[in-house]
Write a protein that holds these residues in place. Sequence first.
Motif, mmCIF file in Angstrom:
data_model
loop_
_atom_site.group_PDB
_atom_site.id
_atom_site.type_symbol
_atom_site.label_atom_id
_atom_site.label_comp_id
_atom_site.label_asym_id
_atom_site.label_seq_id
_atom_site.Cartn_x
_atom_site.Cartn_y
_atom_site.Cartn_z
ATOM 1 N N ARG A 141 6.109 54.207 90.068
ATOM 2 C CA ARG A 141 6.220 55.505 90.739
ATOM 3 C C ARG A 141 7.598 55.689 91.366
ATOM 4 N N ALA A 142 8.123 54.637 91.965
ATOM 5 C CA ALA A 142 9.449 54.732 92.568
ATOM 6 C C ALA A 142 10.502 55.010 91.502
ATOM 7 N N ALA A 143 10.395 54.325 90.366
ATOM 8 C CA ALA A 143 11.341 54.558 89.275
ATOM 9 C C ALA A 143 11.195 55.963 88.710
ATOM 10 N N MET A 144 9.953 56.450 88.578
ATOM 11 C CA MET A 144 9.739 57.800 88.076
ATOM 12 C C MET A 144 10.319 58.842 89.029
ATOM 13 N N PHE A 167 -3.178 51.830 85.585
ATOM 14 C CA PHE A 167 -2.413 52.224 84.406
ATOM 15 C C PHE A 167 -2.745 53.641 83.925
ATOM 16 N N PRO A 168 -4.027 53.996 83.733
ATOM 17 C CA PRO A 168 -4.336 55.364 83.295
ATOM 18 C C PRO A 168 -3.949 56.419 84.322
ATOM 19 N N LEU A 169 -4.005 56.061 85.607
ATOM 20 C CA LEU A 169 -3.589 57.003 86.646
ATOM 21 C C LEU A 169 -2.101 57.286 86.545
ATOM 22 N N LEU A 170 -1.311 56.238 86.319
ATOM 23 C CA LEU A 170 0.124 56.412 86.144
ATOM 24 C C LEU A 170 0.425 57.266 84.916
ATOM 25 N N LEU A 171 -0.316 57.043 83.857
ATOM 26 C CA LEU A 171 -0.112 57.822 82.633
ATOM 27 C C LEU A 171 -0.352 59.303 82.891
ATOM 28 N N GLU A 172 -1.412 59.631 83.607
ATOM 29 C CA GLU A 172 -1.704 61.033 83.906
ATOM 30 C C GLU A 172 -0.647 61.631 84.823
ATOM 31 N N GLU A 173 -0.195 60.877 85.800
ATOM 32 C CA GLU A 173 0.868 61.364 86.684
ATOM 33 C C GLU A 173 2.146 61.647 85.897
ATOM 34 N N PHE A 178 6.497 64.997 82.637
ATOM 35 C CA PHE A 178 7.295 64.939 81.410
ATOM 36 C C PHE A 178 6.541 65.606 80.263
ATOM 37 N N MET A 179 7.302 66.098 79.287
ATOM 38 C CA MET A 179 6.710 66.808 78.161
ATOM 39 C C MET A 179 5.888 65.889 77.263
ATOM 40 N N THR A 180 6.409 64.699 76.990
ATOM 41 C CA THR A 180 5.680 63.735 76.170
ATOM 42 C C THR A 180 5.759 62.354 76.803
ATOM 43 N N VAL A 181 4.692 61.583 76.678
ATOM 44 C CA VAL A 181 4.653 60.214 77.186
ATOM 45 C C VAL A 181 3.968 59.335 76.137
ATOM 46 N N LYS A 194 0.166 41.360 80.038
ATOM 47 C CA LYS A 194 -0.529 42.650 80.075
ATOM 48 C C LYS A 194 0.450 43.816 80.176
ATOM 49 N N GLU A 195 1.732 43.528 79.975
ATOM 50 C CA GLU A 195 2.713 44.587 80.118
ATOM 51 C C GLU A 195 2.670 45.557 78.945
ATOM 52 N N ALA A 196 2.975 46.790 79.248
ATOM 53 C CA ALA A 196 3.179 47.841 78.261
ATOM 54 C C ALA A 196 4.224 48.767 78.856
ATOM 55 N N TYR A 197 4.861 49.550 78.015
ATOM 56 C CA TYR A 197 5.958 50.391 78.485
ATOM 57 C C TYR A 197 5.613 51.871 78.345
ATOM 58 N N PHE A 198 5.935 52.627 79.383
ATOM 59 C CA PHE A 198 5.852 54.081 79.340
ATOM 60 C C PHE A 198 7.193 54.608 78.835
ATOM 61 N N LEU A 199 7.163 55.453 77.825
ATOM 62 C CA LEU A 199 8.365 56.147 77.368
ATOM 63 C C LEU A 199 8.119 57.643 77.487
ATOM 64 N N ALA A 200 8.812 58.261 78.426
ATOM 65 C CA ALA A 200 8.623 59.680 78.711
ATOM 66 C C ALA A 200 9.881 60.455 78.314
ATOM 67 N N ARG A 201 9.677 61.616 77.739
ATOM 68 C CA ARG A 201 10.789 62.469 77.307
ATOM 69 C C ARG A 201 10.566 63.888 77.793
ATOM 70 N N GLY A 202 11.650 64.525 78.205
ATOM 71 C CA GLY A 202 11.603 65.932 78.566
ATOM 72 C C GLY A 202 11.017 66.187 79.925
ATOM 73 N N VAL A 203 11.869 66.442 80.908
ATOM 74 C CA VAL A 203 11.395 66.692 82.279
ATOM 75 C C VAL A 203 10.817 68.100 82.373
ATOM 76 N N ARG A 204 9.596 68.200 82.863
ATOM 77 C CA ARG A 204 8.968 69.511 83.040
ATOM 78 C C ARG A 204 9.630 70.238 84.230
ATOM 79 N N LYS A 205 9.784 71.505 84.096
ATOM 80 C CA LYS A 205 10.353 72.299 85.174
ATOM 81 C C LYS A 205 9.343 72.427 86.328
ATOM 82 N N ALA A 206 9.845 72.373 87.538
ATOM 83 C CA ALA A 206 8.966 72.483 88.717
ATOM 84 C C ALA A 206 8.361 73.874 88.794
#
Length: 206
Positions: A141-144, A167-173, A178-181, A194-206
């Motif tokens: 969350r801090a990095a996001m 993990f699923p909560l972070l994915l929904e947040e 972001f447009m795609t995750v 148990k690591e996995a990586y989130f790759l998010a693209r395209g910042v949604r406008k506020a």
Amino acid sequence: MSQKRQSKSAQWHRVQEQDTQVRAARAQGYRSRSAFKLLEIDARERLLHSDVQIADLGCSPGGWLQVATQKTDGKVVGVDLLPTKPVVGAHILQADFTQEKTIATILELFDGRADVVLSDMAPNLSGIAAADQARAAELVRAAMNFALRVLPPTGRFLSKGFQGDDFPLLLEEMKKQFMTVKILHLQASRAASKEAYFLARGVRKA
């Protein structure tokens, strides 16, 4: 150091010495086996380009910085609370990336924006699964939040996560921001991880 901590430390060193990717990283001049994770992600997702500006959060010991500087001619900035030995082509800050002063400094180095924010951060593990997962989620969350401050609408954000209740909560947040995750599971990760990586693209406008 207690006998229990000594035993865990000895076990960690044994795992390191038996890890073929640790040995491969040393042979190829990388500071950590995690360099192969970023190389795998970039090969699959074409995340890094020759002209992008890259911020690497929690950059110590510098394996991802090494890969980033090889992949781009743009600016690369690493930040960590721990000291990090210099990496040719990277500007390294020993600072807290959540602080306003640090964010301002990084934006100044980038002339106002980054293109890619990377985070391979993980908490110091306590062995208590629920607590460790909660701390790992806090880092994501801090990095996001940092990424949302410095990325343009076309920006990309890559962060390590750990599969668990959060993990699923972070994915929904992340999907709200972001447009795609995508969730990436890597061959370069240890089999028991148990690591996995989130790759998010395209910042949604506020």
